[in-house]
Design a protein around this motif. Structure first.
Motif, mmCIF file in Angstrom:
data_model
loop_
_atom_site.group_PDB
_atom_site.id
_atom_site.type_symbol
_atom_site.label_atom_id
_atom_site.label_comp_id
_atom_site.label_asym_id
_atom_site.label_seq_id
_atom_site.Cartn_x
_atom_site.Cartn_y
_atom_site.Cartn_z
ATOM 1 N N ARG A 142 -4.391 -1.378 -2.695
ATOM 2 C CA ARG A 142 -5.889 -0.753 -2.691
ATOM 3 C C ARG A 142 -5.701 0.374 -3.784
ATOM 4 N NH1 ARG A 142 -7.563 -0.699 2.962
ATOM 5 N NH2 ARG A 142 -7.170 1.275 3.127
ATOM 6 N N ASN A 166 -10.829 -4.308 -0.911
ATOM 7 C CA ASN A 166 -11.456 -3.086 -0.362
ATOM 8 C C ASN A 166 -13.010 -3.256 0.215
ATOM 9 O OD1 ASN A 166 -13.489 -3.022 -2.597
ATOM 10 N ND2 ASN A 166 -12.269 -2.041 -3.829
ATOM 11 N N PRO A 219 0.676 4.666 -4.279
ATOM 12 C CA PRO A 219 0.355 6.087 -4.721
ATOM 13 C C PRO A 219 1.328 6.143 -6.259
ATOM 14 C CG PRO A 219 0.593 6.296 -2.617
ATOM 15 C CD PRO A 219 0.859 4.881 -2.754
ATOM 16 N N SER A 229 -6.589 7.282 2.705
ATOM 17 C CA SER A 229 -6.566 5.808 2.154
ATOM 18 C C SER A 229 -7.784 4.993 2.971
ATOM 19 C CB SER A 229 -5.299 4.885 2.336
ATOM 20 O OG SER A 229 -4.811 5.048 3.749
ATOM 21 N N TYR A 257 -11.096 4.263 1.000
ATOM 22 C CA TYR A 257 -11.052 3.136 -0.147
ATOM 23 C C TYR A 257 -11.242 1.945 0.459
ATOM 24 C CZ TYR A 257 -10.032 7.316 -2.683
ATOM 25 O OH TYR A 257 -9.997 8.450 -3.214
ATOM 26 N N ALA A 315 -6.571 3.832 -4.694
ATOM 27 C CA ALA A 315 -7.038 4.812 -3.960
ATOM 28 C C ALA A 315 -6.933 6.435 -4.244
ATOM 29 C CB ALA A 315 -6.007 4.920 -2.492
ATOM 30 N N GLN A 351 0.901 -1.169 -0.113
ATOM 31 C CA GLN A 351 -0.067 0.218 0.070
ATOM 32 C C GLN A 351 0.794 1.193 0.125
ATOM 33 O OE1 GLN A 351 -3.275 -0.561 -0.472
ATOM 34 N NE2 GLN A 351 -3.380 1.675 -0.842
#
Length: 689
Positions: free
Chosen positions: A260, A307, A223, A602, A605, A262, A219
């Protein structure tokens, strides 16, 4: 297989780990080989090398002396013994030895590398850089000097050059865990200011490997991966991207499976993709011709499981999913019916524990998806049934746990990165705390007695066990369902030394146990009186013990309060349908609306975390002056807080003369930069001894 053959196999297995800088795994293999062939020089030499890499100099020196008794002329072992002697020497002796070595052997790249390391440790990166660059001129492929040069460039504030240096090192040592993790760490902290990174094929390959292996917590890499995906989509033009093309985007596929999504932009696109996949899967019954579609649907299904099915769905989709569920429960379903349903709902709701259901005619990717989900669910339930209860659970906590256990355990995670070596607790803490204070702690011969209070689904507890040397961890939580998930994942990671148990933080005093290290990164913020919870933790802390806590920042959570006030006025329920509707309403707000700020978090999400983010009332908030006062009231010495290197550098620039452990100065810094701690404060303290 004879003992010698077993030892040979273990040696080469250890060598593979060694070459990849997986020192802990290499040490285990070499030790097992040494048990079988105690006088084998190659095993002794390599074991001494991995011990040196883990700063175990005394034992490494003893092994070197054993080798020299067998082979007095072994030059590699003499070099190892020199390193051990330098490590044990006084600062003055060490400088003299290192400088003499460079004068005596000016063409020895290793001598320049060792002297450079000493300059770097002594806080003189410019002199260190000159030494490392000399070493690389003498030995261009020297990985050690290359890595040290990259570290020095980072210390000099040259993050771009440091990342390029790490990437060059990976070209010569492509399997190195240490180098890959170091490169990704630079990318995470500084990548937002490096426009070139997402266009560099080496960085893209590293991101893909980092997500899939994983090399860091997936995670954290999400990004950057999502930014690369958006860049790929923009380059494709405004037209709708085909399902086949999406299935052939490796970064997208990895982030769907391992982390996830996001960002609102990608969620919107993928929600539409899911609807298109549902229609296509309902219209065909062939397997081979649909391979890209199947792979993409499996990735979407994995993402939605991760999610907790928080994505919006139309009434038509909901109706079609209901039909699919009825058909599957009736035993009259095609493989693609199961795959289509898996994008919208957990498979155990329709398949139960029947793991024999996947048939040979099913696509392999679908078979794996079904087996993995059902197996994990079954393992977590079985583990939950065996969790011991250490304390009573008070009524308020029990009510909260029932609310949690009405839903699947969250957050959902499946993999953590391997570590090259475990770190002593004092070093682990100094690396985490801004300003790296001296701690003066020495765990007893039995190792580090540690407590993770509020371990949830166990991601941080398992990560602690992988990172901290000699850890004996008690991980507690009031929820049996979350503990069951944590136990199942600990077993999957082959992690030992964790005792999972059901307990109420407020009743910890009844355990009559003391700990060298206590961590509570999620529990205090869920208590009505966090300071009472902190008091319970401090009572269990041994003299000179360390405590790490996390609390919400008042300034950082300001934007969430805008959204919470708005959502509470709508009187939403706790159901997944209500959470989906709330999320969709927020995503539909115009850009710039302050209520839409929550989409930067985050937690937005995933269903369970979003429920807590949007619907929680009475959440306690603090500023750092209040946190400092609270720690002092409980009789512990505030040590400092966690902040990335770039943030520390900004603090030093804007708060001249302030110490990195000055909570008041950090409070003033946050007042000028309100997003500094919008996630949380992570604060360390120590009990007097």
């Amino acid at each position: 297989m004879t003992g010698t053959e077993q030892a040979k196999a273990l040696f080469f297995e250890g060598l593979e780990h060694h070459n990849r800088h997986r020192f802990l795994a290499a040490e285990t293999c070499y030790r097992r080989a040494l048990d079988l062939v105690p006088e084998r020089v190659s095993v002794l030499v390599n074991l001494s090398a991995v011990l040196i890499a883990q700063s175990k100099f005394d034992e490494a020196a003893a092994l070197c002396r054993r080798v020299l008794a067998i082979e007095p002329g072994n030059t590699e072992c003499r070099a190892h013994l020199d390193v051990c002697r330098h490590a044990g020497a006084t600062t003055r002796q060490r400088w003299l030895q290192l400088e003499q070595a460079v004068v005596a052997h000016p063409d020895d790249a290793g001598a320049h590398d060792r002297l450079g390391r000493a300059w770097l440790d002594n806080g003189d990166p410019r002199r260190a850089l000159a030494c490392f660059e000399t070493a690389l001129r003498l030995s261009p492929g020297d990985t050690s000097a290359g890595v040290h040069r990259a570290q020095t460039l980072l210390a000099l504030g040259r993050a771009d050059d440091a990342l390029r240096a790490y990437l060059d090192c990976l070209a010569t040592a492509p399997g190195s865990l240490v180098i890959a993790q170091a490169a990704l760490a630079v990318l995470l902290e500084h990548g937002h200011a490096m426009a070139w990174t997402l266009h560099d094929p080496r960085v893209v390959r590293l991101l893909i490997e980092g997500l899939a292996t994983p090399l860091l917590i997936p995670q954290l890499l999400a990004p950057l991966a999502m930014a690369r995906v958006l860049l790929d989509l923009q380059q494709g033009g405004p037209q709708q991207v085909s399902l086949d093309a999406l299935a052939d985007m490796p970064v997208l596929m990895r982030v769907l499976v391992h982390a996830r999504i996001a960002t609102p932009e990608l969620e919107s696109l993928l929600t539409d993709v899911r609807c298109r996949l549902l229609a296509q899967l309902a219209a065909v019954d062939g397997v081979g011709a649909l391979d890209p579609v199947v792979r993409l649907a499996v990735a979407i299904a994995t993402q939605c499981w991760r999610n907790e099915y928080c994505w919006y769905e139309t009434e038509a989709e909901t109706a079609q999913v209901h039909v699919l569920a009825t058909r599957i429960r009736g035993g009259d379903a095609m493989p693609f019916d199961v795959l289509a349903l898996a994008m919208y709902a957990p498979l155990d709701t329709v398949l139960g524990d029947d793991r024999e259901r996947p048939a040979a005619a099913w696509p392999d990717a679908l078979t794996r998806l079904v087996s993995q989900q059902l197996a994990l669910d079954a393992q977590a339930r079985s583990a939950a049934a065996s969790v011991p209860q250490l304390t009573a659970i008070d009524d308020a906590t029990a009510a909260r746990v029932r609310q949690w256990d009405d839903h699947a355990p969250s957050p959902r995670w499946t993999a953590l990165p391997a570590q090259a070596a475990r770190t002593p607790l004092a070093q682990f803490a100094r690396q985490a705390i801004a300003g790296a204070p001296e701690l003066g702690i020495t765990p007893g011969p039995g190792g580090v007695r540690a407590l993770n209070a509020g371990c949830g689904t166990g991601q941080h507890a398992v990560d602690m066990a992988l990172r901290i040397d000699g850890l004996h961890l008690l991980a507690i939580d009031p929820s049996r369902a979350r503990l069951g998930y944590a136990m199942a994942l600990a077993r999957r990671h082959d992690v030992h030394g964790i005792e999972f148990a059901q307990a109420d933080l407020s009743r910890l005093r009844t355990l009559d146990r003391q700990f060298d290290y206590i961590e509570s990164a999620d529990a205090l913020q869920h208590l009505e009186a966090p300071e009472a919870g902190l008091a319970a933790l401090v009572d269990c802390l041994a003299p000179r013990g360390l405590v790490r806590i996390a609390l919400h920042s008042r300034r950082g959570r300001q934007c969430i309060r805008h959204c919470r006030d708005w959502t509470s006025a709508q009187e939403p329920s706790q159901t997944i349908a209500s959470i989906r509707a709330l999320r969709q309403a927020i995503l539909a707000l115009p850009p710039g609306d302050p209520r839409r700020e929550v989409t930067r978090f985050s937690d937005f999400y995933a269903t369970g975390e979003c429920r807590d983010l949007l619907l929680r009332t009475g959440e306690p908030h603090y500023d750092l002056v209040e946190v400092h006062a609270m720690l002092e009231r409980q009789g512990v010495r505030p040590l400092g807080l966690e902040a990335p290197d770039a943030m520390q550098q900004a603090f030093v620039r804007t708060m001249p003369g302030a110490r990195l452990d000055d909570f008041s100065a950090w409070d003033r810094f946050e007042a000028a930069h309100p997003r500094t701690f919008e996630r949380m404060f992570f604060v360390w303290a120590q009990k007097p001894g």
